[in-house]
Design an enzyme around this catalytic site. Structure first.
Site, PDB file in Angstrom:
ATOM      1  N   THR A   1       0.848  -1.184   0.000  1.00 47.39           N
ATOM      2  CA  THR A   1       0.000   0.000   0.000  1.00 47.39           C
ATOM      3  C   THR A   1       0.890   1.244   0.000  1.00 47.39           C
ATOM      4  O   THR A   1       1.257   1.736  -1.052  1.00 47.39           O
ATOM      5  CB  THR A   1      -0.969  -0.004   1.205  1.00 47.39           C
TER       6      THR A   1
ATOM      7  N   LYS B   1       4.224  -6.723   3.918  1.00 47.95           N
ATOM      8  CA  LYS B   1       4.006  -5.327   3.574  1.00 47.95           C
ATOM      9  C   LYS B   1       3.782  -4.538   4.847  1.00 47.95           C
ATOM     10  O   LYS B   1       3.333  -5.073   5.874  1.00 47.95           O
ATOM     11  CB  LYS B   1       2.813  -5.155   2.629  1.00 47.95           C
TER      12      LYS B   1
ATOM     13  N   THR C   1       1.164  -7.022  13.243  1.00 47.56           N
ATOM     14  CA  THR C   1       1.279  -5.622  12.852  1.00 47.56           C
ATOM     15  C   THR C   1       1.609  -5.408  11.390  1.00 47.56           C
ATOM     16  O   THR C   1       2.290  -4.477  11.043  1.00 47.56           O
ATOM     17  CB  THR C   1       2.318  -4.899  13.721  1.00 47.56           C
TER      18      THR C   1
ATOM     19  N   ASN D   1       0.192  11.285   6.996  1.00 43.57           N
ATOM     20  CA  ASN D   1      -0.977  10.676   7.623  1.00 43.57           C
ATOM     21  C   ASN D   1      -2.103  11.658   7.896  1.00 43.57           C
ATOM     22  O   ASN D   1      -3.245  11.232   8.111  1.00 43.57           O
ATOM     23  CB  ASN D   1      -0.555   9.967   8.915  1.00 43.57           C
TER      24      ASN D   1
ATOM     25  N   THR E   1      -7.643  11.503   2.202  1.00 44.26           N
ATOM     26  CA  THR E   1      -8.231  12.586   1.412  1.00 44.26           C
ATOM     27  C   THR E   1      -7.363  12.952   0.219  1.00 44.26           C
ATOM     28  O   THR E   1      -7.741  13.789  -0.574  1.00 44.26           O
ATOM     29  CB  THR E   1      -8.420  13.827   2.297  1.00 44.26           C
TER      30      THR E   1
END
Length: 410
Positions: free
Chosen positions: A158, A184, A195, A405, A410
């Site tokens: 990601t 990942k 995690t 972050n 958005t």
């Protein structure tokens, strides 16, 4: 930081376990158009074990896959990236099951033998038309080449800046068993089970419960000892796939002594991956290791090391190359386990700054420059005369992390 920049990595060479095929494909889940569906398919029923997030808010794929492991009949590990399928209610569980059913039909197995993982933004329904397209495309690309393995690794990324893959062989019974792994993760990384998403694969013959126990120990020594931002995800999953399809006809399960040799090798593989997670921490400038010694026991040492590594004040000091020893020793003091202040000492990058409860005169500017010039910083903290030891790895905390972050969804 760009999404899934892993495809730009230089070529690497891996030894891959026998009896496994791989694929990565584009379904269109990610707006970037990068690969977002990964398949791992075994040639015959295999042992699959798993360890999962301890977050009480758990994604549908975790609930479903957790109910299936450990198993001796596993065939498929299916992963989508770009959408976590977390906090999606009954629809999310139905979609996770539908993914398993489609993968089973395309690979010729039962849906009960398909494990599913998801990663990405929380709270959005899976775009199932795109997911289905990705699964169908991946199923048509399955192969045993290194390029297929790397494609599967790219498809689970990601916010990763690079793919994370490792492989190794281990000699047991006069033959070579293979271990390969991918994972990942760059953000939402905190040690509380796994995690991240990861898969370890081997052609060693290991039984279901043994694999489960071994994986839990491996995760405890590696993935549970890293931190980027202290946030435990809803989707954390690490799987172990054991095909037992070695070059030898001897398929007898590893003995206790043989398993210890295999597990040490697998732990080293997992540790390399865990360190990659930290090195790729979102916005990170530096990687640092906290080594604690002198605690009453290893568990206490672990708690202290984790507390120091997770402190925002320690992390920002590492960012600025500031040898602020007060932040480190005070974090050890509030961690919980009993320490001996009069026997507490601290060494930063080879320079003793605090010894037996007393600060030492140092050239702070010189040490600061040394810290700034390295990508890795080593913190050695002795908290008493006990026999407890532990290491913990973490990334620093930068303005870039905050910017990234604050805008992620958005």
């Amino acid at each position: 930081m760009t999404e899934n920049a892993a495809q730009n990595d230089p070529p690497t060479t891996h030894v891959l376990p026998r009896g496994i095929r791989f694929a990565g494909a584009v379904g269109g889940i990610k707006a970037s158009g990068k690969p977002d569906v990964s398949l791992i398919v075994t040639d015959r029923p295999a042992v699959i074990a798993g360890v999962y997030t301890t977050n009480q808010i758990v994604a549908a794929p975790v609930v479903l896959t957790r109910s299936k492991t450990p198993t001796a009949t596993g065939r498929v590990v299916l992963t989508n990236s770009g959408n976590a399928n977390a906090c999606t209610g009954e629809e999310g569980m139905c979609n996770a099951k539908a993914m398993c059913e489609q993968a089973a039909e395309l690979t010729g197995c039962d849906a009960a033998d398909v494990m599913v993982m998801s990663t990405g933004v929380i709270g959005q329904p899976l775009p199932m038309e795109k997911v289905r397209a990705g699964i169908e495309s991946a199923a048509g690309k399955l192969g045993v080449a290194e390029s297929d393995f790397l494609a599967s690794a790219d498809a689970i990324c990601t916010t990763d800046q690079f793919r994370k893959t490792v492989s190794q062989t281990v000699s047991i019974r006069g033959q070579e068993f293979r271990i390969a792994a991918k994972c990942k993760g760059a953000g939402m990384i905190a040690p509380n089970m796994a995690t991240m998403l990861g898969v370890l694969m081997t052609d060693a013959p290991i039984g279901p419960q043994t694999a489960q126990d071994s994986l839990r120990e491996i995760a405890g020594q590696t993935f549970n000892r890293v931190s980027v931002d202290g946030h435990t995800s809803t989707n954390d999953t690490v799987m172990l796939v054991c095909t037992g399809l070695s070059e030898s006809k001897d398929s007898q399960e590893l003995t206790k002594d043989e398993l210890a040799v295999w597990q040490e090798a697998a732990t080293q593989v997992a540790l390399k991956l865990a360190k990659m997670l930290v090195a790729d921490g979102e916005g990170a400038a530096r990687f640092f290791e906290v080594r604690v010694s002198g605690a009453s026991n290893d568990e206490d040492a672990f708690v202290i090391a984790k507390t120091v590594a997770a402190s925002p004040l320690v992390k920002t000091a590492i960012t600025g190359g500031d040898p602020n020893w007060g932040r480190i020793v005070s974090a050890a003091g509030y961690a919980g386990p009993k320490i001996q202040p009069e026997r507490t000492s601290l060494v930063i990058d080879g320079v003793t700054v605090f010894q037996n409860g007393t600060p030492l005169p140092i050239d702070a500017a010189k040490l600061s420059e040394k810290m700034k010039s390295n990508n890795e910083v080593l913190v050695d903290l002795k908290v008493g005369d006990g026999h407890g030891n532990a290491s913990f790895w973490a990334s620093d905390l930068t303005e870039a992390y905050v910017r990234f972050n604050s805008l992620y969804t958005t």
